[in-house]
Scaffold this active site. Structure first.
Site, short mmCIF file in Angstrom:
data_model
loop_
_atom_site.label_atom_id
_atom_site.label_comp_id
_atom_site.label_asym_id
_atom_site.label_seq_id
_atom_site.Cartn_x
_atom_site.Cartn_y
_atom_site.Cartn_z
CG ASP A 97 -13.53 14.96 6.98
OD1 ASP A 97 -13.74 14.13 6.08
OD2 ASP A 97 -13.53 16.19 6.80
CE LYS A 121 -10.46 2.72 7.88
NZ LYS A 121 -10.67 1.83 9.06
#
Length: 407
Positions: free
Chosen positions: A199, A221
């Site tokens: 994270d 992403k």
């Protein structure tokens, strides 16, 4: 033994399960050595007129057998290993000679040179036993042992599995941001990982320490395609684990404090993937602490409540009872509430919380970029805007904000 004294000791691991071990003397040496012998499954016979209370307790619970008397010749019969540690030099010498004659490996606490075995400084970490011998310098042995065990525990000394290597997923709470605040177990699992899905709020500095072969994936992403973000993360965890990889899901704070850890655990369980959950230090208590704010304090606050502020109070999706929170007298800690800080403050005031209630906003707590901005409920929204406060930030509401360390 004198003619062999210049040679180094030959290290070996004794498998003592079910085998007779005789310990002479119930003092400090026995107190230190007996737990390891019991853990090894040895059939321990203690011979001593008296014993330390902790040693006596082991006899009372049946972990060892204790004969309350002094040593007599023949006591080492059928023994595989002996520890001689009485306060009688003559008895120690006689027992040592009996061990020599009977080919029983013998440790002697009063005269290491007369012994046939030396006890190393030992330590254990996750299935690894570390044993260190430095001849006549036990303090050095202990120091070397401690350094190795600590390195294994915190992951700074990498010792990955190569045979019975467990695969699966570990949901690791990385803590509030400072890399030193991850748990020892979490850091060790990171050191053993093949894949880390991280994270943005996890301790990013730790990622730079990973070996080059470790694949690091930024969860923000992951290509989501037709999936929701969380579904895509779940799928990535399952995909890499099914490929036989050891996967760490590195999350900020604690996996179960607004971290969707249970959602990921449920997805893994449905897929038949083994999962380990490693708790982390939540920013709800650690960030205020780092900024000098106790979430509870005697005579000021006997309670604290943690709430998510990512949904505004007037949003139909909100499940928070803000009117009930306004009536509480303790500390209110709001996570993910920067964007809605003004609305949260106005709602609390509307339901009875004092407009002059002290508030502190701590941005990027525990990191080098940490800063604290103080306000009141009445000025919170405007202060956040004027000071340019950005997430991640923790909002602390209550009288504890005004507690002075000098009191």
């Amino acid at each position: 033994m004198a003619e062999h004294a210049e040679h180094a000791a030959y290290p070996v691991g004794l498998r003592l399960s079910g085998r007779r071990v005789v310990v002479l003397g119930g003092g400090q040496v026995a107190q230190r050595r007996l737990p390891s012998l019991v853990a090894a499954g040895a059939d321990v016979l203690l011979i001593s007129p008296s014993a330390k209370p902790s040693v006596e307790a082991m006899a009372d619970t049946g972990e060892i057998r204790w004969e309350r008397r002094r040593y007599v010749p023949g006591d080492l019969a059928d023994a595989w290993y002996a520890i001689v540690s009485t306060d009688d030099p003559e008895a120690n010498a006689a027992a040592s000679q009996e061990a020599e004659d009977g080919r029983v490996w013998c440790v002697r606490s009063d005269d290491a040179e007369a012994a046939t075995a030396w006890t190393p400084a030992t330590g254990r970490s996750e299935g690894v036993t570390v044993a260190v011998l430095t001849g006549r310098d036990p303090r050095r042995s202990a120091a070397v042992r401690d350094a190795i065990v600590e390195g294994l525990r915190d992951g700074t000394l990498a010792a990955p599995h190569h045979r019975a290597r467990a695969t699966g997923v570990a949901l690791v709470g990385g803590g509030p941001g400072d890399p030193d605040l991850i748990t020892v177990r979490g850091r060790r699992l990171l050191a053993e990982a093949d894949v880390v899905i991280a994270d943005r709020l996890g301790p990013r500095d730790l990622l730079a320490e990973l070996p080059p072969h470790v694949e690091v994936i930024d969860a923000a992403k992951i290509p989501y395609g037709r999936f929701m973000a969380q579904e895509a993360i779940n799928n990535a965890l399952i995909e890499h684990a099914r490929a036989g990889k050891s996967v760490v899901r590195l999350k900020g704070g604690d996996p179960y404090v607004f971290g969707r850890g249970m959602e990921e655990l449920q997805a893994l369980a449905d897929a038949g993937i083994p999962c380990t959950v490693v708790p982390g230090i939540s920013s709800s208590i650690s960030v205020p602490s780092a900024a000098g704010i106790p979430v509870t304090h005697r005579g000021v606050a006997q309670e604290f409540t943690v709430v998510s502020g990512h949904v505004a109070p007037d949003d139909e999706r909100s499940t928070v009872d803000w009117s009930a929170l306004a009536r509480l007298r303790g500390t209110l800690v709001v996570l993910m509430g920067v964007e809605n800080s003004g609305a949260i403050a106005a709602t609390l005031i509307a339901h009875g919380r004092g407009a002059d209630t002290p508030v502190a906003v701590v941005q990027e707590g525990t990191t080098a970029a940490q800063r604290r901005v103080d306000a009141t409920l009445a000025t919170l929204g405007e202060t956040v805007r004027a000071e340019g406060v950005r997430p991640p930030a923790v909002i602390v509401i209550g009288e504890v904000v005004a507690v002075n360390p000098a009191r």
